[in-house]
Design a protein around this motif. Structure first.
Motif, short mmCIF file in Angstrom:
data_model
loop_
_atom_site.label_atom_id
_atom_site.label_comp_id
_atom_site.label_asym_id
_atom_site.label_seq_id
_atom_site.Cartn_x
_atom_site.Cartn_y
_atom_site.Cartn_z
N LYS B 40 0.82 -1.21 0.00
CA LYS B 40 0.00 0.00 0.00
C LYS B 40 0.86 1.27 0.00
O LYS B 40 0.65 2.17 -0.80
CB LYS B 40 -0.93 0.00 1.23
N SER B 41 1.83 1.29 0.92
CA SER B 41 2.68 2.48 0.99
C SER B 41 3.50 2.63 -0.28
O SER B 41 3.73 3.75 -0.76
CB SER B 41 3.62 2.40 2.19
N THR B 42 3.94 1.52 -0.82
CA THR B 42 4.71 1.57 -2.06
C THR B 42 3.87 2.15 -3.20
O THR B 42 4.36 2.98 -3.98
CB THR B 42 5.19 0.15 -2.43
N PRO B 81 1.67 11.59 4.69
CA PRO B 81 2.49 10.39 4.83
C PRO B 81 2.15 9.61 6.09
O PRO B 81 1.51 10.13 7.00
CB PRO B 81 3.91 10.95 4.93
N GLN B 82 2.57 8.35 6.08
CA GLN B 82 2.44 7.49 7.25
C GLN B 82 3.19 8.16 8.41
O GLN B 82 4.15 8.88 8.17
CB GLN B 82 3.12 6.16 6.91
N ALA B 83 2.74 7.92 9.63
CA ALA B 83 3.36 8.54 10.80
C ALA B 83 4.87 8.52 10.67
O ALA B 83 5.47 7.46 10.51
CB ALA B 83 2.94 7.80 12.06
N MET B 161 -3.62 9.46 1.28
CA MET B 161 -3.23 9.37 2.69
C MET B 161 -2.77 7.96 3.03
O MET B 161 -3.38 6.99 2.60
CB MET B 161 -4.39 9.77 3.57
N ASP B 162 -1.70 7.88 3.82
CA ASP B 162 -1.18 6.59 4.22
C ASP B 162 -1.45 6.38 5.71
O ASP B 162 -0.77 6.95 6.56
CB ASP B 162 0.32 6.51 3.94
N GLU B 163 -2.45 5.61 6.01
CA GLU B 163 -2.84 5.32 7.39
C GLU B 163 -2.93 6.57 8.25
O GLU B 163 -2.23 6.69 9.26
CB GLU B 163 -1.88 4.30 7.99
N PRO B 164 -3.80 7.48 7.87
CA PRO B 164 -3.85 8.76 8.60
C PRO B 164 -4.49 8.63 9.97
O PRO B 164 -4.37 9.54 10.78
CB PRO B 164 -4.72 9.64 7.69
MG LIG Z 1 2.37 1.03 4.82
#
Ligand SMILES: [Mg+2]
Ligand SMILES: Nc1ncnc2c1ncn2[C@@H]1O[C@H](COP(=O)(O)OP(=O)(O)O)[C@@H](O)[C@H]1O
Lengths: 342, 258
Positions: B40-42, B81-83, B161-164
């Motif tokens: 997912k992040s990729t 971005p992710q935390a 958004m990445d895991e906001p």
């Molecule tokens: Mg991720």
């Protein structure tokens, strides 16, 4: 409706440029005044406006003024390049001296000196060029060794810097011992002491400094973005690799120019940006110009001390900056470990 | 509209995303779900241009994003971005103002309009009162909202958004996702969110895209995608699917095993 905008303006922070210019002026006056012959501000003014006595004129124009200008330029260069390296590496302990750029540039300068040392303008220009090439090579090697991904942990940075700079320093000593007639001058130079002050030296560093400093002065916004990491900087619209390269080259150019004629002077690039950061916060658009001026002030004062501490004997200014800088370095190291605040 | 076609991404020799095809329409919220390490992040990094893509196309309203310079791309896509670790000494205000970067010159000079947009974004995510705080003086959840404010200040048609919701309490999770779906509808935003919480995805996403092992398994409405069989095969655990008493979307309960 913008009256309630939460943009802070602390009174101390309102005119940082003005107050730093006042400090600079004071440091310049001190640096011209103090030495084996004292020149009072009145005599100084008379000489500068062309009404001075012959002896004073000659001391002022041939000795004090070029030295003051060169010291101020060197300090300014070390201050702004220190701030830039800190921003690039996202590390508060990056300093041209600690990360080895200064030693690398010193090696380059000594190579150039041992090949030819005619006291002409073009002969002098070769020195900062060689210093630049070696300084850049050093920082690339240190970065390649120290980095993990795009971040550079403090321990890695300092260890790699120490290793590479010891290597460069040994090579420098070796070269200096070979060309024995230059030994004394070069040795003093290496300690950042016998600053090669003369208008020719000033002229030779000026083009490099002007270009490098101009680039760094407009890099504040980019460095602000880079503080958030390469991913975020790019997602906010920054061309990260290009920007990093430009800033790295400019900072190394500025360091090399400073080292070429003043030798290796540590800690100015560490102390000055740090104090300014504590005073005014993290914004690189303020930090860079103020580190420039603050660096000049700090080195001018250190240079005055170097002249008076053991007067009439002069000690290398690098000793003064290290005496003040090393404890400061340890304090910053502790602080940055404790709270990650910088 | 965001259109991803035949997208393949490599980390070194490893193909981490394989032939992804996904379309997110304007005004639509699509949730990316899938196990840890699924990609997912990729996918988010590839779409936002911070890692190179090996094959495929990423288009925004017809424009091929891969041909754009970062500054132009940043006018199309903003990313929360992710935390992450943030530079501690920056204030919230300074951080959010950086969202205006794609519209500034290289000196970063801001206008009163930039400041107005920044203030409004801070207000929208309920952190205006923190404007003067430094990033290391606020909680993880507040940091996450500040990053959303920065993305809103960036004022782009596409928001990723990445895991906001990772660090948020229940109220702020709901507030944030409600704000996002409201923005998507009102401003016709295209929204793609990687989410861990399947129930939040079910409640707030128009469609759900399931990624597993670098491939897009399926994309569809929460009812189509969040079924016992699919979830069991993707997450390798038994689950029960029930109905939300108000909105009738599927809710997922972990099973206790066989
Ligand atoms: Mg991720
Ligand atoms: N910078 C990287 N270099 C190499 N491999 C990576 C990198 N980042 C992630 N990966 C790998 O790519 C895969 C997908 O990771 P990621 O996209 O972060 O997953 P998710 O966000 O779905 O949890 C994982 O197997 C992970 O180990």
């Amino acid at each position: 409706m913008f009256t309630c905008l939460p943009v802070y303006i602390h009174p101390m922070r309102r005119a940082p440029h003005l107050s730093s210019f006042l400090f600079l002026l004071l440091a310049i006056v001190l640096s011209i005044a103090i030495g084996s012959v004292f020149i009072s501000p009145v005599e100084m003014w008379a000489s500068l406006t062309g009404n001075g006595q012959e002896i004073t004129d000659s001391i002022l124009w041939k000795i004090r003024l070029p030295r003051t200008v060169l010291v101020a330029l060197t300090g300014a260069a070390l201050g702004i390049s220190g701030a830039s390296y800190q921003g690039l590496f996202r590390n508060p302990l990056a300093d041209p001296y600690l990360i080895g750029v200064a030693s690398g540039a010193g090696l380059g300068a000594v190579i150039a000196m041992s090949i030819q040392w005619p006291y002409s303008f073009w002969g002098l220009m070769a020195i900062p060029l060689a210093a630049f090439a070696m300084g850049l090579l050093t920082v690339l090697v240190v970065y390649a060794i120290a980095r993990i991904g795009h971040t550079v942990p403090t321990t890695n940075l300092i260890l790699a810097g120490v290793a590479i700079s010891s290597f460069a320093t040994s090579l420098t000593s070796f070269l200096m011992l070979r060309s024995s007639d230059e030994v004394r001058r070069a040795l003093g130079w290496l300690l950042g002491g016998s600053i090669q002050a003369g208008w020719l030296s000033v002229l030779a560093v000026l083009p490099f400094l002007t270009v490098g400093i101009a680039v760094l002065l407009v890099s504040g916004h980019a460095l602000n973005l880079l503080q958030f990491g390469d991913d975020q900087a790019q997602q906010l619209g920054l061309h990260v690799t290009r920007t990093r390269t430009i800033i790295l080259v400019a900072a190394s150019l500025v360091t090399a120019a400073a080292v070429s004629f003043s030798g290796i002077i540590g800690f100015i690039g560490l102390i000055v940006p740090h104090v300014i950061r504590l005073w005014l916060g993290a914004d690189y658009r303020r930090l860079l110009p103020l580190s420039l001026i603050g660096g000049a002030v700090a080195l001018l004062i250190a240079d005055v001390l170097a002249r008076v501490v053991l007067a009439p004997q002069e000690i290398p200014v690098g000793i003064i900056t290290a005496l003040a800088g090393a404890p400061f370095f340890l304090w910053v190291l502790r602080r940055s470990k404790n709270q990650g605040f910088w | 509209m965001l259109k991803i076609q035949n997208l393949s991404v490599y980390y070194g020799d490893r193909e981490v995303l394989k032939n992804i095809g996904l379309e997110v329409k304007s005004g639509e919220v699509v949730a990316l779900i899938g196990p840890n390490g699924a990609g997912k992040s990729t996918l988010i990094r590839a779409v936002s241009g911070v890692i190179p893509i090996r094959r495929g196309q990423i288009r925004v309203n017809g424009t091929d994003l891969t041909t754009l310079a970062p500054i132009q791309r940043a006018r199309h896509i903003s990313v929360v971005p992710q935390a992450v670790s943030l530079p501690p000494a920056f204030t919230v205000w300074e951080t959010v103002l950086l969202g205006r970067t794609p519209y500034l010159n290289f000196l970063g000079q801001t206008s009163s309009r930039d400041e107005e947009l920044t203030r409004r974004s801070l207000e929208q995510v309920d952190v205006l009162h923190l404007a003067e705080s430094r990033m290391n003086e606020i909680s993880g959840g507040e940091q996450q909202r500040v990053l959303l404010a920065r993305a809103l200040a960036q004022d782009t048609p596409i928001l990723i958004m990445d895991e906001p919701t990772a660090h948020l309490d229940l109220r702020h999770q709901l507030d944030l996702l409600k704000l996002i779906s409201k923005q998507a509808r009102e401003k016709n935003l295209t929204v793609m969110i990687a989410l861990h919480d399947l129930n939040l995805a079910s409640l707030f996403a128009d469609r759900i895209a399931i990624i597993e092992g670098g491939q897009l398994c399926m994309a569809g409405s929460p009812k189509e995608t969040l079924t016992t069989e699919i979830l069991r095969s993707v997450y390798k655990v038994p689950v029960h699917v029930i109905q939300h008493p108000e909105s009738h979307v599927p809710l997922i309960l972990p099973g206790l095993g066989d």
